[in-house]
Scaffold this active site. Structure first.
Site, short mmCIF file in Angstrom:
data_model
loop_
_atom_site.label_atom_id
_atom_site.label_comp_id
_atom_site.label_asym_id
_atom_site.label_seq_id
_atom_site.Cartn_x
_atom_site.Cartn_y
_atom_site.Cartn_z
N CYS A 85 -2.64 -6.55 25.68
CA CYS A 85 -1.22 -6.77 25.96
C CYS A 85 -0.38 -5.93 24.99
O CYS A 85 -0.58 -5.97 23.77
CB CYS A 85 -0.90 -8.25 25.80
SG CYS A 85 0.86 -8.62 25.98
N GLU A 86 0.57 -5.18 25.54
CA GLU A 86 1.37 -4.30 24.70
C GLU A 86 2.39 -5.05 23.85
O GLU A 86 2.99 -4.47 22.94
CB GLU A 86 2.10 -3.27 25.57
CG GLU A 86 3.10 -3.82 26.54
CD GLU A 86 3.68 -2.75 27.44
OE1 GLU A 86 4.84 -2.91 27.83
OE2 GLU A 86 2.98 -1.78 27.77
N HIS A 87 2.62 -6.33 24.12
CA HIS A 87 3.62 -7.08 23.36
C HIS A 87 3.11 -7.53 21.99
O HIS A 87 3.85 -7.47 21.00
CB HIS A 87 4.07 -8.31 24.16
CG HIS A 87 4.74 -7.95 25.45
ND1 HIS A 87 4.73 -8.78 26.56
CD2 HIS A 87 5.43 -6.84 25.82
CE1 HIS A 87 5.40 -8.20 27.54
NE2 HIS A 87 5.83 -7.04 27.13
N HIS A 88 1.85 -7.99 21.93
CA HIS A 88 1.30 -8.48 20.66
C HIS A 88 -0.02 -7.80 20.29
O HIS A 88 -0.63 -8.15 19.28
CB HIS A 88 1.06 -9.99 20.73
CG HIS A 88 2.30 -10.79 20.96
ND1 HIS A 88 2.70 -11.22 22.21
CD2 HIS A 88 3.25 -11.23 20.09
CE1 HIS A 88 3.83 -11.89 22.10
NE2 HIS A 88 4.19 -11.92 20.83
N GLN A 126 -0.02 -7.37 32.60
CA GLN A 126 -0.80 -7.61 33.81
C GLN A 126 -0.03 -7.24 35.07
O GLN A 126 -0.60 -6.67 36.02
CB GLN A 126 -1.23 -9.07 33.87
CG GLN A 126 -2.09 -9.40 35.10
CD GLN A 126 -2.61 -10.81 35.07
OE1 GLN A 126 -2.81 -11.38 34.01
NE2 GLN A 126 -2.83 -11.40 36.22
N HIS A 154 -4.83 -14.70 28.86
CA HIS A 154 -4.14 -13.88 27.86
C HIS A 154 -4.22 -14.50 26.48
O HIS A 154 -3.89 -15.67 26.29
CB HIS A 154 -2.67 -13.70 28.25
CG HIS A 154 -2.47 -12.86 29.46
ND1 HIS A 154 -1.89 -11.61 29.40
CD2 HIS A 154 -2.78 -13.06 30.76
CE1 HIS A 154 -1.84 -11.09 30.62
NE2 HIS A 154 -2.38 -11.95 31.46
N CYS A 156 -2.26 -13.99 24.07
CA CYS A 156 -0.94 -14.38 23.57
C CYS A 156 -0.54 -15.78 24.08
O CYS A 156 0.38 -16.40 23.52
CB CYS A 156 0.12 -13.35 23.95
SG CYS A 156 0.26 -13.03 25.71
#
Length: 202
Positions: A85-88, A126, A154, A156
């Site tokens: 995941c590119e956020h975390h 996703q 996920h 996260c």
């Protein structure tokens, strides 16, 4: 694109120092090199062309029934995938289910797996991953419709915040004839996923 391993090692040392750890203690001494190897694997799809596996197609008109086109979809279920995941920068993993309605050309099933692997091996979300898989197949295969269903867990969600360890995320991307909910209803049943038939496609 090749991951800059030396830079990853250097930045990993800095990260360990930033959280108050000693990167030279025995348990962490090899961590920077391990992270460099891990990132080289996890992000190997950055800069790689996901359409390349679809370049070799097979004409169905050369078989025993040359005047007959496939009347139904080609459905490949339960393709295991993992991404980050590119956020975390936490992993997410699950299964991809891909269906396409062929024209005169089909492709080896392994090529569909490679499309998923290439697009998943880069920082992702996703929702976008499913759309990219669908676009790649729709644009580079002779197909009248494409359906991509992703079901993933996920990190996260399962490891931080509310820590919902049983939660999973389901996304749908549809192209061509499968943008119609009725047209894809049979495939959704075959996939065995509880997918809302009215979910949006394009």
């Amino acid at each position: 694109m090749t991951v800059d391993r030396q830079r990853v090692e250097r930045l990993t040392r800095e990260l360990l120092e930033a959280i108050g750890e000693d990167p030279d203690r025995p348990g962490l001494k090899q961590t920077p090199s391990r992270m460099a190897e891990l990132y080289s694997e996890f992000f190997s799809g950055v800069g790689e062309d996901p359409a390349e596996p679809l370049a070799r197609t097979i004409s169905v008109s050369r078989g025993p029934a040359p005047d007959t086109l496939p009347s139904g979809a080609v459905l490949l279920r339960d393709i295991r995938f993992r991404s980050v995941c590119e956020h975390h920068l936490l992993p997410f993993a699950g299964h991809a289910h891909i269906a396409y309605l062929p024209g005169e050309q089909v492709v080896g099933l392994g090529a569909l797996v490679r499309v998923v692997e290439i697009l998943a091996a880069r920082p992702q979300v996703q929702e976008r991953l499913g759309e990219q898989i669908a676009d790649t197949i729709a644009e580079h295969l002779d197909t009248r419709g494409v359906l991509v269903v992703l079901d993933a867990s996920h990190g996260c969600v399962t490891m931080r915040g509310g820590r919902q360890t049983e939660a999973s995320t389901l996304t749908i991307a549809a192209r061509g004839e499968y943008t119609d909910a009725v047209a894809r209803a049979e495939l959704i049943t075959l996939i065995g996923a509880s997918v809302p038939l009215g979910a949006a496609g394009r």
